[in-house]
Scaffold this motif. Structure first.
Motif, PDB file in Angstrom:
ATOM      1  N   ALA A  44      84.320  39.177 113.718  1.00 52.54           N
ATOM      2  CA  ALA A  44      85.528  39.283 114.546  1.00 52.54           C
ATOM      3  C   ALA A  44      85.550  40.630 115.271  1.00 52.54           C
ATOM      4  O   ALA A  44      85.864  40.701 116.466  1.00 52.54           O
ATOM      5  CB  ALA A  44      86.778  39.099 113.699  1.00 52.54           C
ATOM      6  N   GLU A  95      85.311  41.115 119.332  1.00 52.12           N
ATOM      7  CA  GLU A  95      86.327  41.840 120.093  1.00 52.12           C
ATOM      8  C   GLU A  95      85.715  42.980 120.894  1.00 52.12           C
ATOM      9  O   GLU A  95      86.078  43.219 122.034  1.00 52.12           O
ATOM     10  CB  GLU A  95      87.428  42.349 119.151  1.00 52.12           C
ATOM     11  CG  GLU A  95      88.519  41.310 119.079  1.00 52.12           C
ATOM     12  CD  GLU A  95      89.653  41.635 118.128  1.00 52.12           C
ATOM     13  OE1 GLU A  95      89.451  42.433 117.189  1.00 52.12           O
ATOM     14  OE2 GLU A  95      90.729  41.059 118.331  1.00 52.12           O
ATOM     15  N   TYR A 136      85.658  38.610 124.949  1.00 54.44           N
ATOM     16  CA  TYR A 136      85.408  37.169 124.922  1.00 54.44           C
ATOM     17  C   TYR A 136      86.563  36.376 125.506  1.00 54.44           C
ATOM     18  O   TYR A 136      87.706  36.815 125.482  1.00 54.44           O
ATOM     19  CB  TYR A 136      85.193  36.712 123.474  1.00 54.44           C
ATOM     20  CG  TYR A 136      86.475  36.730 122.651  1.00 54.44           C
ATOM     21  CD1 TYR A 136      87.013  37.934 122.209  1.00 54.44           C
ATOM     22  CD2 TYR A 136      87.160  35.557 122.382  1.00 54.44           C
ATOM     23  CE1 TYR A 136      88.202  37.947 121.494  1.00 54.44           C
ATOM     24  CE2 TYR A 136      88.344  35.565 121.663  1.00 54.44           C
ATOM     25  CZ  TYR A 136      88.863  36.761 121.226  1.00 54.44           C
ATOM     26  OH  TYR A 136      90.044  36.787 120.535  1.00 54.44           O
ATOM     27  N   LEU A 190      87.374  32.999 111.708  1.00 51.70           N
ATOM     28  CA  LEU A 190      87.331  33.828 112.923  1.00 51.70           C
ATOM     29  C   LEU A 190      88.606  33.640 113.732  1.00 51.70           C
ATOM     30  O   LEU A 190      89.185  34.607 114.229  1.00 51.70           O
ATOM     31  CB  LEU A 190      86.138  33.422 113.796  1.00 51.70           C
ATOM     32  CG  LEU A 190      84.803  34.076 113.530  1.00 51.70           C
ATOM     33  CD1 LEU A 190      83.796  33.578 114.573  1.00 51.70           C
ATOM     34  CD2 LEU A 190      84.899  35.597 113.581  1.00 51.70           C
ATOM     35  N   ARG A 221      91.394  35.466 112.083  1.00 50.45           N
ATOM     36  CA  ARG A 221      91.285  36.924 112.254  1.00 50.45           C
ATOM     37  C   ARG A 221      91.559  37.362 113.686  1.00 50.45           C
ATOM     38  O   ARG A 221      92.176  38.395 113.917  1.00 50.45           O
ATOM     39  CB  ARG A 221      89.889  37.383 111.859  1.00 50.45           C
ATOM     40  CG  ARG A 221      89.595  37.268 110.373  1.00 50.45           C
ATOM     41  CD  ARG A 221      88.709  38.427 109.946  1.00 50.45           C
ATOM     42  NE  ARG A 221      88.235  38.310 108.583  1.00 50.45           N
ATOM     43  CZ  ARG A 221      88.706  39.043 107.571  1.00 50.45           C
ATOM     44  NH1 ARG A 221      89.664  39.922 107.774  1.00 50.45           N
ATOM     45  NH2 ARG A 221      88.196  38.890 106.363  1.00 50.45           N
ATOM     46  N   LEU A 222      91.056  36.575 114.654  1.00 48.87           N
ATOM     47  CA  LEU A 222      91.229  36.959 116.050  1.00 48.87           C
ATOM     48  C   LEU A 222      92.627  36.591 116.553  1.00 48.87           C
ATOM     49  O   LEU A 222      93.056  37.048 117.610  1.00 48.87           O
ATOM     50  CB  LEU A 222      90.166  36.279 116.924  1.00 48.87           C
ATOM     51  CG  LEU A 222      88.706  36.725 116.688  1.00 48.87           C
ATOM     52  CD1 LEU A 222      87.739  35.778 117.395  1.00 48.87           C
ATOM     53  CD2 LEU A 222      88.482  38.161 117.167  1.00 48.87           C
TER      54      LEU A 222
END
Ligand SMILES: Cc1cc2nc3c(=O)[nH]c(=O)nc-3n(C[C@H](O)[C@H](O)[C@H](O)COP(=O)(O)OP(=O)(O)OC[C@H]3O[C@@H](n4cnc5c(N)ncnc54)[C@H](O)[C@@H]3O)c2cc1C
Ligand SMILES: Nc1ncnc2c1ncn2[C@@H]1O[C@H](COP(=O)(O)O)[C@@H](O)[C@H]1O
Lengths: 261, 320
Positions: A105, A109, A113, A134, A137-138
Motif C-alpha cells: 500500500a 501510494e 495510482y 490493499l 488500507r488505501l
C-alpha cells in the motif's frame, strides 16, 4: 490525464517443484526455482489491455520480495509494462499478508495510482485476500475476483463469478481490482518486448523509503505463528487394475466393499 | 465461557452446510454466537440454535446485497465490538475470506485462512491447514488480537447441540467505504439439482479425456447413480465443456469428499491441489503412467467410454 495503473506481481516458487519450508517455518525460497506467479500474468494482461484502450495510460508493476524477484518484474516488463518498482529489504523476511499489504500500500501510494490490479491469489500462499486488504488500507473500493474487467469514464466495471451468483460490479476510480484466470490468456513476451524490457526503469525501494518501521513487518511483525509443519505422508499405493472388459464391474465391487454403494 | 462469533452463510435464511460445520468447531473453543446478515434471520435461527448457537445477532439492510463485501465487514466489526469474542470463524468462500481479512485488519488481529481443523490450545485456537497443494500440513495460531479464522467446507461433520439461539438485533453503522463497490446486477447460479461441489460426500470429475461437452453426460450419469456432485478439470472447463463453477483445483474449488472419482484427468499438481485431501480417490485413465495413479486407492487403466457406463449400470443394479 494519464491513467496510472499499478499491477502487483509476486515472485513465487515454481508449483511444479518440490516446495517446502526452512527451519524458521517460512517458505523455502532456495529449494525451488522462482518465477512470476502465473496468476499475476493475468493481472498484467488486463492492465495492458486497459492501457491499450485508454487515451493515455502508464503501467507500473510492483513487487515486494527478495533480490531474485526482479525476474518477475522483468517478465512483466517484457510483456509490455512501462516501469517497475522493487521493494526489497532484509527486514522483510517472513512478512505475513498484513505486513505485505502494508508495504505494498505504501509503495502504491508513493508510485501514484488510479487503478491497482492484482492476481486472484498467489500460487504459493493462495490466500487470495491481499487485494481486499490493499483496498482497506488505501481506503478505496475493491472490485475483486473479476473474470471480465473494463474501465471507462472514471469507473471500473466487471463480472464476479461467485459461489452462488454472478455479479456485475461497478466502482469509481481510484480502486483496487483483482482478476481471475478466466479473464483471458496472458500474452507471451515478444523478442522485441524482451529486448525493450532491459532498458525500462526499475526503481528499488527499501522500508526507509516507505517510512515503514522494521518492527511492523518480518517474522517479528507477523500476527500469526506456525507451530509446526509436517510433510503429508505420500498416499499409500493403491490397487491398479487394467480393464479387460470387467473394469467397470471391478470398480463397482471396490466401491461396494468400501460402502459407497 | 468465552463466546465465538460464527458468520452465517445463507441464502435468504437457508443456512448453508459449512456454517453448521463452523458451529461444531466453534463449540470446541467457546460458545457460538451466530451473526446473520440480510433477510431470513428468523428462518435461520432454529437451525442455528439446533447446532449450538446461544445467540443470533441479526442485521438486515439493503447495503448487504447492493454493495460488495464492505457492509458485511462493518457489521461483523460491530458484532466483534459488542461481544469481545475469543475468536471469529468465517466460511472459507471467496467472499468469506475477503470479509475475514478486512475484519482482521480492523481488529488488528491475525488471520488464518482455509483451516481444515480447529482445536483449543493453551494460547488460543490452533488451526490446521493444508499447504503447497496439500503436500504439507501446518498447525498455526494467531499471535495477536482476536483470532480470525476461515474454515474450508467439509472440515468436520455438523453436530446437533441444542442451544437457545435467541435472535437479537445488531446495530450497524455503515462507514464511508461500505458503498464503494456497487453490485449492479446479480444472477443466481442455476441449481443443478445435484449436491454442492464443496459439500458433497462424493464427487465425480471429468477431464480432457472426456473429449467433448456432450460426453459429460457420462460423468453426470455416474454422479447421479452415486448421488454425487460433478467436477471438472481446468482443461475441460477451458475447452468449454463444463462450467467454471465446477472446476476443481488451485483456481477452482477445493473438495475434500469421502470419495473422489477422476475420469480422464491426468492429475496435474494444480488439479491435485483441489482434491488431494479426499478420503478415498479412484481414477479411470487409459494411460497407466498418468500421475493421478500415484494418488489413487483404486485405479482402472482403461477407456472411460467403456468403464464409466459399465460402472454406472453396476451401481444402479446394486442399488436396486
Ligand atoms: C496457475 C494455474 C492454475 C491451474 N489451476 C487448475 C485448476 O484449478 N484445476 C485443474 O484441473 N487444473 C488447473 N491447472 C491446469 C493443470 O496444470 C492441467 O493442465 C490440467 O489439470 C489438465 O487437465 P486434465 O487432466 O483434464 O487434462 P490432461 O492433462 O490433458 O489429461 C487428460 C487425461 O485423460 C486421459 N484420457 C484421455 N482419453 C481418455 C479415455 N478415453 N479414457 C480414459 N482416460 C483418457 C489421458 O490419458 C490423460 O491422462 C492450472 C494451471 C496453472 C498454470
Ligand atoms: N509480495 C507481493 N508483491 C506484490 N504483489 C503481491 C505480493 N503478494 C501478493 N501480491 C498480490 O496479491 C495477489 C493475491 O495474493 P495472496 O493474497 O497472497 O494470495 C497476488 O496475485 C498479487 O497480485
Amino acid at each position: 490525464m494519464s491513467l496510472r495503473i499499478v499491477v502487483c506481481v509476486k515472485y513465487v516458487p515454481d508449483a511444479t517443484g518440490d516446495r517446502g519450508f526452512t527451519e524458521d517455518l517460512t517458505t523455502d525460497r532456495d529449494a525451488v526455482d522462482g518465477l512470476l506467479s502465473e496468476l499475476d500474468e493475468y493481472a498484467v494482461e488486463q492492465a495492458l489491455q486497459i492501457a491499450e484502450n485508454a487515451d493515455d495510460a502508464e503501467v507500473t508493476v510492483v513487487t515486494v520480495g527478495p533480490e531474485d524477484a526482479a525476474d518477475a518484474l522483468r517478465k512483466a516488463l517484457s510483456m509490455g509494462a512501462d516501469k517497475a518498482v522493487h521493494v526489497e529489504d532484509d527486514d522483510l523476511h517472513g512478512t505475513d499478508v498484513f505486513g505485505t499489504s502494508l508495504v505494498l500500500a505504501a509503495a502504491i501510494e508513493k508510485a501514484g495510482y488510479d487503478l491497482v490490479i492484482c492476481g486472484m491469489a498467489s500460487t504459493d500462499g493462495v490466500m487470495g485476500v491481499l487485494p481486499a486488504l490493499l483496498a482497506e488500507r488505501l481506503g478505496v473500493p475493491q472490485a475483486t475476483l473479476l473474470s471480465e474487467v473494463s474501465v471507462a469514464d472514471g469507473q471500473v466495471t466487471g463480472r464476479r463469478d461467485g459461489d452462488t451468483a454472478t455479479e456485475q460490479l461497478q466502482a469509481a476510480l481510484p480502486a483496487v481490482v483483482s482478476v481471475t484466470d478466466q479473464s483471458g490468456e496472458a500474452r507471451y513476451p515478444s523478442f522485441k518486448g524482451i529486448m525493450a524490457a532491459k532498458k525500462k526503469p526499475v526503481e528499488n525501494w527499501d522500508l526507509e523509503d516507505l517510512d515503514i518501521e522494521a518492527e511492523s513487518v518480518g517474522l517479528e511483525g507477523a500476527w500469526t505463528a506456525v507451530e509446526d509443519a509436517t510433510e503429508r505422508p505420500p498416499r499409500t499405493a493403491g490397487e491398479i487394475v487394467t480393464d479387460e472388459g470387467e473394469g467397470g464391474k471391478q470398480l463397482a465391487g471396490y466401491l461396494a466393499e468400501h460402502k459407497f454403494i | 465461557m468465552a463466546e465465538v462469533l460464527v458468520y452465517v452463510d445463507h441464502v435468504d435464511g437457508a443456512v448453508r452446510k459449512p456454517t453448521l460445520e463452523l458451529l461444531a468447531l466453534a463449540r470446541r473453543v467457546g460458545e457460538p454466537v451466530a451473526v446473520h446478515l440480510g433477510p431470513g434471520a428468523e428462518t435461520a435461527a432454529p437451525t442455528l440454535a439446533e447446532h449450538g448457537a446461544v445467540r443470533v445477532l441479526a442485521a438486515d439492510a439493503p447495503e448487504f446485497a447492493d454493495y460488495l463485501v464492505v457492509p458485511k465487514v462493518d457489521a461483523l466489526k460491530a458484532a466483534a465490538d459488542a461481544v469481545s469474542p475469543a475468536a471469529v470463524l468465517v466460511p472459507s468462500s471467496a467472499e468469506g475470506k475477503e470479509i475475514a481479512a478486512r475484519l482482521a485488519l480492523r481488529l488488528e488481529s491475525g488471520i488464518i485462512t482455509d483451516a481444515v481443523d480447529l482445536t483449543a490450545g493453551d494460547d488460543g485456537p490452533v488451526a490446521t491447514q493444508s499447504v503447497f497443494a496439500a503436500g504439507f500440513t501446518t498447525r498455526s495460531r494467531v499471535s495477536r488480537g482476536v483470532p480470525v479464522i476461515t474454515v474450508k467446507p467439509n472440515s468436520t461433520a455438523p453436530e446437533p447441540a441444542p442451544a437457545a439461539g435467541t435472535v437479537e438485533p445488531l446495530e450497524v453503522a455503515f462507514g464511508e467505504l461500505a458503498t464503494g463497490t456497487k453490485v449492479v446486477s446479480r444472477t443466481p447460479r442455476e441449481s443443478t439439482g445435484r449436491p454442492e461441489l464443496t459439500e458433497a460426500a462424493i464427487v465425480v470429475s471429468g477431464g480432457r479425456g472426456v473429449n467433448g461437452a456432450e460426453n459429460f453426460a457420462l460423468i453426470e450419469a455416474l454422479a447421479d447413480s452415486l448421488g454425487a456432485a460433478v467436477g471438472a478439470s481446468r482443461a475441460a472447463v477451458d475447452a468449454g465443456w463444463y462450467p467454471h463453477a465446477s472446476q476443481v483445483g488451485q483456481t477452482g474449488k477445493t473438495v475434500s469428499p469421502q470419495l473422489y472419482v477422476a475420469a480422464g484427468i491426468s492429475g496435474a499438481i494444480q488439479h491435485r491441489a483441489g482434491m488431494q485431501t479426499s478420503k478415498t480417490i479412484v481414477a479411470v485413465n487409459k494411460d497407466a503412467e498418468a500421475p493421478i495413479f500415484e494418488l489413487v486407492d483404486y485405479g482402472i487403466v482403461g477407456d472411460l467410454f467403456t468403464v464409466l457406463p459399465a460402472l454406472t449400470d453396476e451401481v444402479k443394479a446394486r442399488k436396486g
